[in-house]
Motif scaffolding. Structure first.
Motif, PDB file in Angstrom:
ATOM      1  N   ALA A  64     -44.971  25.092 -54.979  1.00  0.00           N
ATOM      2  CA  ALA A  64     -45.099  26.154 -55.817  1.00  0.00           C
ATOM      3  C   ALA A  64     -44.618  25.998 -57.232  1.00  0.00           C
ATOM      4  N   VAL A  65     -43.361  25.443 -57.342  1.00  0.00           N
ATOM      5  CA  VAL A  65     -42.812  25.199 -58.648  1.00  0.00           C
ATOM      6  C   VAL A  65     -43.060  23.932 -59.050  1.00  0.00           C
ATOM      7  N   GLY A  66     -43.777  23.027 -58.331  1.00  0.00           N
ATOM      8  CA  GLY A  66     -44.372  21.651 -58.691  1.00  0.00           C
ATOM      9  C   GLY A  66     -43.461  20.424 -58.350  1.00  0.00           C
ATOM     10  N   ALA A  67     -42.535  20.597 -57.441  1.00  0.00           N
ATOM     11  CA  ALA A  67     -41.536  19.604 -56.960  1.00  0.00           C
ATOM     12  C   ALA A  67     -42.060  19.012 -55.590  1.00  0.00           C
ATOM     13  N   GLY A  68     -43.057  19.555 -55.079  1.00  0.00           N
ATOM     14  CA  GLY A  68     -43.682  18.737 -53.842  1.00  0.00           C
ATOM     15  C   GLY A  68     -42.873  19.140 -52.610  1.00  0.00           C
ATOM     16  N   SER A  69     -42.957  18.029 -51.711  1.00  0.00           N
ATOM     17  CA  SER A  69     -42.333  18.235 -50.352  1.00  0.00           C
ATOM     18  C   SER A  69     -40.851  17.514 -50.395  1.00  0.00           C
ATOM     19  N   PHE A  70     -39.979  17.811 -49.672  1.00  0.00           N
ATOM     20  CA  PHE A  70     -38.760  16.990 -49.548  1.00  0.00           C
ATOM     21  C   PHE A  70     -38.257  17.386 -48.083  1.00  0.00           C
ATOM     22  N   ALA A  71     -37.139  16.352 -47.871  1.00  0.00           N
ATOM     23  CA  ALA A  71     -36.943  16.606 -46.421  1.00  0.00           C
ATOM     24  C   ALA A  71     -35.633  17.386 -46.187  1.00  0.00           C
ATOM     25  N   LEU A  72     -35.374  17.914 -45.102  1.00  0.00           N
ATOM     26  CA  LEU A  72     -34.222  18.822 -44.873  1.00  0.00           C
ATOM     27  C   LEU A  72     -33.557  18.144 -43.513  1.00  0.00           C
ATOM     28  N   ALA A  73     -32.293  17.853 -43.338  1.00  0.00           N
ATOM     29  CA  ALA A  73     -31.505  17.223 -42.358  1.00  0.00           C
ATOM     30  C   ALA A  73     -30.127  17.870 -42.504  1.00  0.00           C
ATOM     31  N   PRO A  74     -29.696  18.017 -41.307  1.00  0.00           N
ATOM     32  CA  PRO A  74     -28.266  18.492 -41.060  1.00  0.00           C
ATOM     33  C   PRO A  74     -26.972  17.499 -41.760  1.00  0.00           C
ATOM     34  N   GLU A  75     -26.154  17.871 -42.580  1.00  0.00           N
ATOM     35  CA  GLU A  75     -25.152  17.311 -43.158  1.00  0.00           C
ATOM     36  C   GLU A  75     -24.132  16.779 -42.137  1.00  0.00           C
ATOM     37  N   THR A  76     -23.905  17.972 -41.415  1.00  0.00           N
ATOM     38  CA  THR A  76     -22.930  17.695 -40.349  1.00  0.00           C
ATOM     39  C   THR A  76     -23.409  18.234 -38.931  1.00  0.00           C
TER      40      THR A  76
END
Length: 174
Positions: A64-76
């Motif tokens: 929506a802002v033009g940044a596309g997709s990105f991955a989310l993963a737990p840091e801990t």
């Protein structure tokens, strides 16, 4: 029979309100945050979400802002899913929904406000001033000839409508 119509209308109205409120209730997920909530084009943004369950990986959607997709993963271990993206330099000011897609297809969302400079984030929004530049239309200026022509056209239409209504009321065949 007389109470059936009002009763069915009331049931229909309640169902309609329930359907309209249903999607609104699923808005931001519990614990889905964007940091910073207000960003300038070029700023890095961090999205944290436990809406997919703790320790679950997901995909973020900032298109929506033009940044596309990105991955989310737990840091801990057992922590919320975290993802990062950068607000594109060409992003326009406004509020954008950053969505999270969980493995099961569901997902929460959070809002990101984009401003042109950091000082604008703390400033009170200015009220619009002046006219709306929408092209030709409306009054172009004080032209007495056009004003008189418009008034004359309205007067002829009003007189003709009154005459037709009067004939109809008398029963003259119209």
């Amino acid at each position: 029979m007389r109470t059936a119509r009002p009763l069915s209308a009331a049931v229909f109205a309640v169902a309609l309100v329930g359907l309209a409120a249903g999607p609104a209730a699923g808005g931001d997920g519990p614990g889905t945050t964007v940091s910073p909530a207000t960003a300038v084009p070029g700023d890095p943004v961090v999205l944290r979400s436990d809406g997919c369950g703790t320790g679950g990986a997901a995909v973020g959607d900032a298109s929506a802002v033009g940044a596309g997709s990105f991955a989310l993963a737990p840091e801990t271990a057992g922590g919320p899913a975290v993802g990062r993206f950068t607000v594109p330099p060409g992003a326009h000011p406004g509020t954008y929904e950053i969505a999270v897609r969980c493995a099961d297809g569901s997902g929460p969302a959070a809002d990101l406000a984009v401003v042109l400079d950091g000082a604008a984030a703390e400033a009170v929004p200015a009220h619009p001033r002046g006219h709306v530049n929408t092209g030709v239309g409306g009054a172009l200026g004080p032209d007495p000839v056009q004003t008189a022509a418009g008034v004359a056209a309205l007067a002829v239409a009003a007189a003709g409508g009154t005459w037709l209504l009067h004939r109809r009321a008398r029963g003259d065949g119209i």
